[in-house]
Design a protein around this motif. Structure first.
Motif, short mmCIF file in Angstrom:
data_model
loop_
_atom_site.label_atom_id
_atom_site.label_comp_id
_atom_site.label_asym_id
_atom_site.label_seq_id
_atom_site.Cartn_x
_atom_site.Cartn_y
_atom_site.Cartn_z
N ILE A 23 47.04 36.16 85.58
CA ILE A 23 46.51 36.89 84.42
C ILE A 23 47.00 38.35 84.40
O ILE A 23 47.12 38.94 83.35
CB ILE A 23 44.96 36.81 84.39
N ASP A 24 47.29 38.89 85.58
CA ASP A 24 47.75 40.29 85.64
C ASP A 24 49.21 40.41 85.24
O ASP A 24 49.61 41.41 84.65
CB ASP A 24 47.54 40.84 87.05
N TYR A 28 46.94 50.90 76.12
CA TYR A 28 45.80 50.08 76.54
C TYR A 28 44.50 50.88 76.61
O TYR A 28 43.58 50.51 77.34
CB TYR A 28 46.10 49.45 77.91
N ARG A 55 37.67 49.00 81.76
CA ARG A 55 37.69 47.67 82.39
C ARG A 55 38.18 47.80 83.84
O ARG A 55 38.99 48.68 84.16
CB ARG A 55 38.61 46.71 81.62
N HIS A 83 41.06 49.41 76.92
CA HIS A 83 40.66 48.77 78.19
C HIS A 83 40.33 49.78 79.28
O HIS A 83 40.13 49.40 80.43
CB HIS A 83 41.79 47.86 78.70
N LYS A 89 56.86 41.73 79.14
CA LYS A 89 56.37 42.58 80.22
C LYS A 89 57.35 42.62 81.41
O LYS A 89 58.27 41.79 81.49
CB LYS A 89 54.99 42.08 80.66
N LEU A 116 46.62 47.28 85.55
CA LEU A 116 47.37 46.96 84.33
C LEU A 116 48.41 48.05 84.05
O LEU A 116 49.58 47.76 83.79
CB LEU A 116 46.38 46.82 83.16
N ARG A 129 53.38 31.70 78.22
CA ARG A 129 52.70 32.05 79.48
C ARG A 129 52.65 30.86 80.44
O ARG A 129 52.78 31.02 81.66
CB ARG A 129 51.31 32.60 79.19
N HIS A 187 52.76 40.40 75.86
CA HIS A 187 51.58 40.89 75.12
C HIS A 187 51.84 40.63 73.65
O HIS A 187 52.98 40.74 73.18
CB HIS A 187 51.38 42.39 75.33
N ASN A 195 51.42 38.41 83.08
CA ASN A 195 51.39 37.25 82.18
C ASN A 195 52.50 37.25 81.13
O ASN A 195 52.33 36.71 80.04
CB ASN A 195 50.00 37.08 81.57
N PHE A 245 40.23 46.15 85.48
CA PHE A 245 41.65 45.86 85.71
C PHE A 245 42.58 46.93 85.14
O PHE A 245 43.80 46.81 85.23
CB PHE A 245 42.01 44.48 85.15
P1 CMP Z 1 47.39 41.86 77.35
O1 CMP Z 1 47.39 40.97 76.16
O2 CMP Z 1 48.61 42.66 77.57
O3 CMP Z 1 46.14 42.84 77.25
C1 CMP Z 1 45.53 43.41 78.40
C2 CMP Z 1 45.99 42.77 79.68
O4 CMP Z 1 45.15 42.97 80.78
C3 CMP Z 1 46.06 41.28 79.50
O5 CMP Z 1 47.14 40.96 78.65
C4 CMP Z 1 46.14 40.81 80.95
O6 CMP Z 1 47.48 40.75 81.43
C5 CMP Z 1 45.43 41.93 81.73
N1 CMP Z 1 44.19 41.46 82.32
C6 CMP Z 1 43.91 41.43 83.64
N2 CMP Z 1 42.68 40.95 83.86
C7 CMP Z 1 42.15 40.64 82.65
C8 CMP Z 1 40.91 40.08 82.21
N3 CMP Z 1 39.93 39.74 83.07
N4 CMP Z 1 40.72 39.90 80.88
C9 CMP Z 1 41.68 40.24 79.99
N5 CMP Z 1 42.87 40.78 80.36
C10 CMP Z 1 43.11 40.97 81.67
#
Ligand code: CMP
Length: 142
Positions: free
Chosen positions: A110-111, A50, A56, A53, A10, A62, A103, A116, A113, A58
């Motif tokens: 988490i944002d 994505y 979601r 998601h 990333k 993202l 990681r 992927h 990270n 985020f």
């Molecule tokens: P990734 O495996 O790339 O898939 C989706 C991404 O959303 C995840 O890694 C995280 O970097 C990001 N993300 C941010 N907040 C969350 C969350 N609460 N749960 C899962 N993924 C999240």
């Protein structure tokens, strides 16, 4: 069984200049890089990747993050590649990632990270096809 999985280094990890260190971990664990390219994702390409998601909270952050700089997209091939790659990456949240994982070593939040990896064989098939033509994948001959 020998599998393929999709890996993305990333924008945060590319910015930290740890592309080589991350690819070395895959290779050291027995995952062969059979395709790789650097690209700067458009909103459309990142958003489509994505799509699952989309609802979601985020999602917008993202997509903004994933388009903030170049990424390195690779196909990794090897025995049990999907699960092995996830083991090497560690938990989605770097604060929960086991010691010695990508990681834990290269990410803080988490944002942002660092990597992927496909989460199942079915996602791997979809994600590899999302970024690569069959003709771009180069299995080992020696
Ligand atoms: P990734 O495996 O790339 O898939 C989706 C991404 O959303 C995840 O890694 C995280 O970097 C990001 N993300 C941010 N907040 C969350 C969350 N609460 N749960 C899962 N993924 C999240």
């Amino acid at each position: 069984a020998v599998e393929r999985t999709l890996s993305i280094i990333k924008p945060d990890a590319v910015a930290k200049s740890v592309i080589g260190k991350i690819l070395a971990r895959f290779e050291q664990a027995g995952l062969n890089v059979v395709a790789t390219k650097m690209l700067h994702l458009s909103e459309e390409l990142a958003g489509g990747f994505y799509a699952e998601h989309k609802e979601r909270p985020f999602y917008n952050d993202l997509v903004a993050f994933m388009t903030s700089g170049p990424v390195v997209v690779s196909v990794l091939e090897g025995e049990n590649a999907v699960a092995l790659n996830r083991e090497l990456m560690g938990a989605t949240n770097p604060k929960e990632a086991a010691e010695g994982t990508i990681r834990a070593d290269f990410a803080e939040t988490i944002d942002e990270n660092a990597v992927h990896g496909s989460d199942s064989a079915a996602s791997a098939e979809r994600e590899v096809a999302y970024f690569f033509e069959d003709s771009e994948i180069c299995p080992r001959t020696r």
